[in-house]
Scaffold this motif. Structure first.
Motif, PDB file in Angstrom:
ATOM      1  N   LYS A 206      42.033  -5.428 -34.151  1.00 35.71           N
ATOM      2  CA  LYS A 206      42.264  -4.556 -35.055  1.00 35.71           C
ATOM      3  C   LYS A 206      42.316  -2.731 -34.769  1.00 35.71           C
ATOM      4  CE  LYS A 206      43.867  -4.419 -39.421  1.00 35.71           C
ATOM      5  NZ  LYS A 206      44.590  -4.840 -40.223  1.00 35.71           N
ATOM      6  N   GLU A 207      41.078  -2.314 -33.966  1.00 34.73           N
ATOM      7  CA  GLU A 207      40.596  -1.273 -33.589  1.00 34.73           C
ATOM      8  C   GLU A 207      41.922  -0.907 -32.382  1.00 34.73           C
ATOM      9  OE1 GLU A 207      36.278  -0.192 -33.606  1.00 34.73           O
ATOM     10  OE2 GLU A 207      37.231  -1.228 -31.875  1.00 34.73           O
TER      11      GLU A 207
ATOM     12  N   LEU B  76      36.846  -2.331 -27.559  1.00 36.21           N
ATOM     13  CA  LEU B  76      37.302  -2.329 -28.902  1.00 36.21           C
ATOM     14  C   LEU B  76      38.145  -3.908 -29.455  1.00 36.21           C
ATOM     15  CD1 LEU B  76      39.920   0.516 -28.006  1.00 36.21           C
ATOM     16  CD2 LEU B  76      37.820   0.710 -29.209  1.00 36.21           C
ATOM     17  N   THR B  77      38.312  -3.820 -30.735  1.00 34.62           N
ATOM     18  CA  THR B  77      38.470  -5.026 -31.431  1.00 34.62           C
ATOM     19  C   THR B  77      39.977  -4.741 -31.393  1.00 34.62           C
ATOM     20  OG1 THR B  77      38.288  -3.987 -33.439  1.00 34.62           O
ATOM     21  CG2 THR B  77      36.702  -5.670 -32.787  1.00 34.62           C
TER      22      THR B  77
ATOM     23  N   TYR C 258      45.633  -0.505 -34.204  1.00 37.22           N
ATOM     24  CA  TYR C 258      45.409   1.652 -34.830  1.00 37.22           C
ATOM     25  C   TYR C 258      45.819   2.638 -33.868  1.00 37.22           C
ATOM     26  CZ  TYR C 258      43.706   5.638 -37.562  1.00 37.22           C
ATOM     27  OH  TYR C 258      43.596   6.425 -38.483  1.00 37.22           O
ATOM     28  N   ILE C 259      44.990   2.279 -33.414  1.00 38.50           N
ATOM     29  CA  ILE C 259      45.523   3.366 -31.907  1.00 38.50           C
ATOM     30  C   ILE C 259      46.673   3.266 -31.536  1.00 38.50           C
ATOM     31  CG2 ILE C 259      44.798   3.974 -29.064  1.00 38.50           C
ATOM     32  CD1 ILE C 259      41.765   3.427 -30.257  1.00 38.50           C
TER      33      ILE C 259
ATOM     34  N   HIS D 298      39.566   2.896 -22.583  1.00 40.98           N
ATOM     35  CA  HIS D 298      38.990   1.013 -22.372  1.00 40.98           C
ATOM     36  C   HIS D 298      39.742  -0.666 -21.809  1.00 40.98           C
ATOM     37  CE1 HIS D 298      36.114   2.070 -26.318  1.00 40.98           C
ATOM     38  NE2 HIS D 298      37.171   2.819 -26.455  1.00 40.98           N
TER      39      HIS D 298
END
Length: 78
Positions: free
Chosen positions: A12-13, A9-10, A16-17, A68
């Motif tokens: 930013k992702e 995951l980036t 967000y999570i 992840h």
């Protein structure tokens, strides 16, 4: 999906999570508190159902982070 097929995951992702987990925790607490203070049985049941839905979302988001975690870089990325 197996973790070997997943892309990391980036940042930013991940943000967000984490924000979504925080929001789901807040909504879960608010629904549970409202259900505890409501006298009308139908409304109380609706609030409890909303609380279960937010708990489900919270568990899904937490599981996604755990899946992840193995792909996350060990060193901060620049």
């Amino acid at each position: 999906m197996q973790s070997t097929n997943m892309q990391p995951l980036t940042g930013k992702e991940l943000e967000y999570i984490v924000d979504s987990i925080s929001n789901e925790e807040l909504l879960l607490k608010q629904c549970a508190a409202t259900a505890a203070s409501i006298q009308h049985p139908a409304i109380q049941q609706a609030c409890l159902q909303f609380a279960r839905t937010h708990e489900h979302h919270l568990n899904m988001l937490s599981n996604a982070l755990q899946q992840h975690q193995q792909l996350a870089p060990m060193q901060p990325q620049q």
